[in-house]
Design an enzyme around this catalytic site. Sequence first.
Site, PDB file in Angstrom:
ATOM      1  N   HIS A   4       0.996  -1.279   0.022  1.00 53.67           N
ATOM      2  CA  HIS A   4       0.085   0.104  -0.007  1.00 53.67           C
ATOM      3  C   HIS A   4       0.882   1.290   0.001  1.00 53.67           C
ATOM      4  O   HIS A   4       0.520   2.405  -0.679  1.00 53.67           O
ATOM      5  CB  HIS A   4      -1.014   0.197   1.359  1.00 53.67           C
ATOM      6  CG  HIS A   4      -2.096   1.060   1.277  1.00 53.67           C
ATOM      7  ND1 HIS A   4      -2.948   0.968   0.306  1.00 53.67           N
ATOM      8  CD2 HIS A   4      -2.184   2.049   1.955  1.00 53.67           C
ATOM      9  CE1 HIS A   4      -3.864   1.865   0.477  1.00 53.67           C
ATOM     10  NE2 HIS A   4      -3.259   2.764   1.274  1.00 53.67           N
ATOM     11  N   HIS A  46     -10.337   3.026  -1.076  1.00 50.98           N
ATOM     12  CA  HIS A  46     -10.633   2.509   0.207  1.00 50.98           C
ATOM     13  C   HIS A  46     -11.535   1.220   0.355  1.00 50.98           C
ATOM     14  O   HIS A  46     -12.347   1.120   0.898  1.00 50.98           O
ATOM     15  CB  HIS A  46     -11.141   3.754   1.089  1.00 50.98           C
ATOM     16  CG  HIS A  46     -10.312   4.097   2.472  1.00 50.98           C
ATOM     17  ND1 HIS A  46     -10.820   4.395   3.627  1.00 50.98           N
ATOM     18  CD2 HIS A  46      -9.195   4.187   2.533  1.00 50.98           C
ATOM     19  CE1 HIS A  46      -9.958   4.897   4.332  1.00 50.98           C
ATOM     20  NE2 HIS A  46      -8.809   4.614   3.771  1.00 50.98           N
TER      21      HIS A  46
END
Length: 748
Positions: free
Chosen positions: A49, A96
């Site tokens: 990430h 998200h």
Amino acid sequence: METIEQLPTFETAKKLGLLPEEFEKIKQILGRTPNFTELSIFSVMWSEHCSYKNSIVWLKTLPRDSDRMLAKAGEENAGLVDIGDGLACSFKIESHNHPSALEPYQGAATGVGGINRDIFTMGARPIAQLNSLRFGNINSPKTQRLLKGVVKGIGDYGNAFGIPTVGGEIYFDDCYNTNPLVNAFSAGIVEVGKQASATSYGVGNPVFIVGSATGKDGIHGATFASEDITDKSTEKLPAVQVGDPFMEKLLLEATLEILGSGYVIGIQDMGAAGIICSTSEMSAKGEHGMIIDLDKVPTRQSNMHGWEILLSESQERMLVVVQKGKEDLIKTIFDKWDLHCAQIGEVTDTQRLHFYQHGKLIADVPAEDLVLGGGAPQYHRKYSEPAYYQEFKKFDINSVADINGQAELVKIAEHLLSHPNICSRKWITEQYDSTVGTANRSTNRPSDAAVVRLRNPEKGNLDKAIVITVDCNGRYVNADPEIGCQIAVSEAARNIVCTGGEPLAITNNLNFGNPYNPEVYWQFVGAVKGMSKACIKFSTPVTGGNVSFYNQSSDDGPVFPTPTIGMLGLLENTENHMTLNFKNAGDLIYLVGEPKNDIASSEYLYSYRDVKASPAPAFDLDTEFNVQQAIKELIQNKLVQSVHDISDGGLFITLAESSFTNELGFSIKTDAQLRTDAFLFGEAQSRVVISANNSQKDSIENLLRSKNVSFTFLGEVNEGSFIIDGETVITCKTAKNLYDNVIGKIMN
């Protein structure tokens, strides 16, 4: 230095998501075994990430430059593009996905908050938001729960923050049953020369943390987003952050005020990996270091460990480096906005990060070795073509029956008009405030992309606007990643062109499964190659974006590869804003672009005929470019009344959507040389429907011939019926009722 007594082993590193070779590399960098805090730091900063370790080698191949680019791709909080009149547009899209799969309301809300912080840390005031959503089967109670939570989270946060949501897209497919995709896009405006940077330099300059207090929410959120969703993922709910849009609104105003003071050296949003990410990235960029006292960080919970403070992803926080001697000025501004503003350290020339707690040095790490483009690992993953790819190519259109008479034509029309992937998104959009700020020009003038009016602080309203869109059909990309991603970029450009704008640049959100799966990685590589080709063709460089891997589960496998394209365009003259709706009965209707005997990967083939295996729709990049150039000239020469591109559902759905606004209809003839289903419902690319006054007939046809672009006269706009080959298929009123109320009926 003093360390935790029991030094971690590889087993600890493995639990934190690190590979054996990564643990060894950390020991080499430090010249010793890391303590637990240091290992935690590396684990989040080297997570997929944060580090893009499995994607960066391919992301570097994307085109990144143009005369308008004011920030290097990936090096700032968001992209920045010069749009003239002394203004620049900052824009970005981020995912998200994992948080929204577990806690949809906060997952989506904090996604909106995070992307807007990326914009205003550039010094830009956000003016518009979009979102790109994917969910599983809409009839599933789980999907309905996720959809309700995500939409409410986006609406509540965006509405309270005061930024209009001006458009977006949503698709439903079983491949997203476990892993929904929630991609949030934001755009903001800043005066050229007044933008901020995410950097740190100047020995002795103070380092502040501003905004909300730090809690335990979101700890290891970056690591959580770098692994598959499993049955045990619910145990990681603390990894989902909690947002406060009212706090963010205060933070926006305070941030823009301190940036206006001229005393800010650098500023960065605390998103993934919190304090450690901001301190390391800013220090590495400025080639300096920092000393940080974690005891000075305002916290919401007592007795937090140092590693918890460093890794917390509590929302609405920024790291700010200011000029020494201006501390009181900064504190005064934040006091005015009733926000925390604590000096937690200062800049050093060591290029290392020294973190203290309770008077002890708890971590000593080199900034450069933590970050993307520095010492973070970069991998060339193996990839291999999946067997299904060649199987999809074997599809033969003759294996599918054509439409059998008028009754089936009506049945197909009703099926597509009421399909969740095509129908109105009214149930969703009515939960969003699209008019706050009064800049949205699309609410009452529907067009293929959103149009947002611009203001110059000195000149007031300008006669120009930004044009923004998000686009991707994951089914196309799954069928052929390279062609499918070229189509995603092309459709984004086509939407902007059909609205009257000029495409400028893109941001991307690359949603894929597990990168260690060679077939998933093959999809990723193909998509990046396709994106690169299309962006070069349209002169739309990549300003940055987001990679979201690990969108897969043991039950459903990987999601469709979904490289969402967020594109920025410019409408130099708002008088050229072109809408998609028919204006007058009797107007002529043309198809610009060549009709094809093609139903591949169409919604008709996929959901009505239930054929899942077919290649991407017919597409040629040069043809697409030429069609778009012709559409630009038609609009600029004011020859057309409406323009609407053909995408999901084919020609029929495009005509229907053009009819709804004024409750008009159409009377057209099909092409006897083509199958009826291909002509009406095929999704071959590079096609646009235009309508025009009869007086413009010769001018339109002459222009299209001069551009060597295929076109077909289809028929005329009528008073309210959908007539095909002389027979009424459905009335506009009935079609609109079907189209408008599908999602609302299912969800309510």
